[in-house]
Structures are given as structure tokens and as C-alpha cells.
Motif scaffolding. Structure first.
Motif, PDB file in Angstrom:
ATOM      1  N   ALA A  38      14.413  79.540 115.629  1.00 51.39           N
ATOM      2  CA  ALA A  38      14.958  80.924 115.369  1.00 51.39           C
ATOM      3  C   ALA A  38      16.448  81.433 116.750  1.00 51.39           C
ATOM      4  O   ALA A  38      15.887  80.338 117.592  1.00 51.39           O
ATOM      5  CB  ALA A  38      13.431  81.915 115.917  1.00 51.39           C
ATOM      6  N   ALA A  39      16.856  82.334 116.693  1.00 46.83           N
ATOM      7  CA  ALA A  39      17.995  82.466 117.149  1.00 46.83           C
ATOM      8  C   ALA A  39      18.015  83.512 116.960  1.00 46.83           C
ATOM      9  O   ALA A  39      17.344  84.716 115.608  1.00 46.83           O
ATOM     10  CB  ALA A  39      18.931  82.201 116.037  1.00 46.83           C
ATOM     11  N   VAL A  40      18.513  84.677 117.538  1.00 45.03           N
ATOM     12  CA  VAL A  40      18.762  85.871 117.816  1.00 45.03           C
ATOM     13  C   VAL A  40      19.427  86.879 116.025  1.00 45.03           C
ATOM     14  O   VAL A  40      20.297  86.120 115.958  1.00 45.03           O
ATOM     15  CB  VAL A  40      19.691  86.170 118.578  1.00 45.03           C
ATOM     16  N   GLY A  41      18.590  87.994 115.976  1.00 42.56           N
ATOM     17  CA  GLY A  41      18.685  88.699 115.120  1.00 42.56           C
ATOM     18  C   GLY A  41      18.564  88.289 113.952  1.00 42.56           C
ATOM     19  O   GLY A  41      18.388  87.856 112.177  1.00 42.56           O
ATOM     20  N   GLY A  42      17.335  86.966 113.750  1.00 38.54           N
ATOM     21  CA  GLY A  42      16.822  86.075 112.406  1.00 38.54           C
ATOM     22  C   GLY A  42      16.973  85.297 112.029  1.00 38.54           C
ATOM     23  O   GLY A  42      16.580  84.685 110.676  1.00 38.54           O
ATOM     24  N   LEU A  43      18.588  85.538 112.562  1.00 36.30           N
ATOM     25  CA  LEU A  43      18.942  83.773 112.315  1.00 36.30           C
ATOM     26  C   LEU A  43      18.611  82.536 112.435  1.00 36.30           C
ATOM     27  O   LEU A  43      16.960  82.687 113.820  1.00 36.30           O
ATOM     28  CB  LEU A  43      20.046  83.955 112.514  1.00 36.30           C
ATOM     29  N   ARG A  44      18.958  80.750 111.930  1.00 42.00           N
ATOM     30  CA  ARG A  44      18.355  79.730 112.508  1.00 42.00           C
ATOM     31  C   ARG A  44      18.981  79.219 113.772  1.00 42.00           C
ATOM     32  O   ARG A  44      20.871  79.746 113.311  1.00 42.00           O
ATOM     33  CB  ARG A  44      18.770  78.898 111.328  1.00 42.00           C
ATOM     34  N   GLY A  45      18.498  78.671 114.831  1.00 45.87           N
ATOM     35  CA  GLY A  45      20.066  77.954 115.803  1.00 45.87           C
ATOM     36  C   GLY A  45      20.500  76.777 114.812  1.00 45.87           C
ATOM     37  O   GLY A  45      20.070  76.124 114.673  1.00 45.87           O
ATOM     38  N   ARG A  46      21.628  75.893 115.912  1.00 42.97           N
ATOM     39  CA  ARG A  46      22.656  75.367 114.498  1.00 42.97           C
ATOM     40  C   ARG A  46      23.486  75.313 116.037  1.00 42.97           C
ATOM     41  O   ARG A  46      23.582  75.863 116.514  1.00 42.97           O
ATOM     42  CB  ARG A  46      23.034  75.667 113.438  1.00 42.97           C
ATOM     43  N   TYR A  47      24.204  73.689 115.537  1.00 43.62           N
ATOM     44  CA  TYR A  47      25.735  73.150 116.045  1.00 43.62           C
ATOM     45  C   TYR A  47      26.487  73.932 115.741  1.00 43.62           C
ATOM     46  O   TYR A  47      26.966  73.591 114.124  1.00 43.62           O
ATOM     47  CB  TYR A  47      25.946  72.329 116.444  1.00 43.62           C
ATOM     48  N   PHE A  48      27.474  74.568 116.186  1.00 45.97           N
ATOM     49  CA  PHE A  48      28.889  75.136 115.130  1.00 45.97           C
ATOM     50  C   PHE A  48      30.199  75.367 115.466  1.00 45.97           C
ATOM     51  O   PHE A  48      30.637  74.608 115.164  1.00 45.97           O
ATOM     52  CB  PHE A  48      27.756  77.153 115.060  1.00 45.97           C
ATOM     53  N   CYS A  49      29.991  75.842 117.079  1.00 51.54           N
ATOM     54  CA  CYS A  49      31.674  75.974 117.547  1.00 51.54           C
ATOM     55  C   CYS A  49      31.989  74.551 118.108  1.00 51.54           C
ATOM     56  O   CYS A  49      32.800  74.437 118.984  1.00 51.54           O
ATOM     57  CB  CYS A  49      31.476  77.379 118.333  1.00 51.54           C
TER      58      CYS A  49
END
Length: 112
Positions: A38-49
């Protein structure tokens, strides 16, 4: 796989081997683990930048405050977990109850 002997961290109970100098995010991604919970704003955590700016890869290390997995070097024995608990883990609470106001008190944010 080119890992040093005993170079292992843990996502929940899953052992993840890592290479010397590798970040947490790189080790997890190489192992095929892309959902960091779980991440902020109902998103899912991931490797991005990959540079710590977006903070989408926050993880908790050894139960402590979250760190950016893309910037944090992997270390032997690390116990990793999602940085945030899913919303369903919390009991529903009204904003007034969270501030300690009685449940029958008027909401100052609404017209009477």
C-alpha cells in the motif's frame, strides 16, 4: 547469480539474495517483486524513478521509519515490509472522533 555468500534480505518471509552494492529496489525487482504494498492515495508502492524523488518505493526496514528502496543499499539480514499498512487495517473513524470530539458534536466544517 553473482551474489556474495550470505547476502540475503527478507521481504516478509521471502529470502531475497542481492549483489554487492545493489539497492533494495534493484534486488527486489531482479527477484521479480514489483508490488511494494500500500502507498499514499490508495496507490501501490513500486520502483519508479530510481532517484528518490517520487518516493513510490518506500519500504520499512527492520520495523523502522520508511526509506526509499531505490537509494538504500541492501544489507544482509534486512527485514523489509510495506511502508504503509493497507487502509483496511485501520478501524473506520470519523474526523471528529479522531480529534476527540463527542460523536454528537456539530461538525465545524459543515453548515448547521
Amino acid at each position: 547469480m553473482n551474489t556474495a555468500p550470505g547476502s540475503t534480505l527478507f521481504w516478509d518471509t521471502v529470502a531475497i539474495p542481492f549483489r554487492p552494492g545493489e539497492t533494495i529496489a534493484a534486488a527486489l525487482q531482479r527477484h521479480g517483486l514489483t508490488d511494494l504494498g500500500a502507498a499514499v492515495g490508495g496507490l501501490r508502492g513500486r520502483y519508479f524513478c530510481g532517484i528518490g524523488t517520487c518516493q513510490a518505493c518506500l519500504v520499512s526496514v527492520n520495523g523502522a521509519s520508511p526509506v526509499e528502496a531505490c537509494l538504500t543499499p541492501a544489507q544482509h539480514g534486512m527485514q523489509l515490509a510495506p511502508a504503509l499498512l493497507p487502509v483496511s487495517a485501520f478501524a473506520p473513524m470519523s474526523p471528529l472522533a479522531a480529534r476527540g470530539a463527542p460523536s454528537d458534536a456539530p461538525n465545524p466544517g459543515t453548515a448547521a
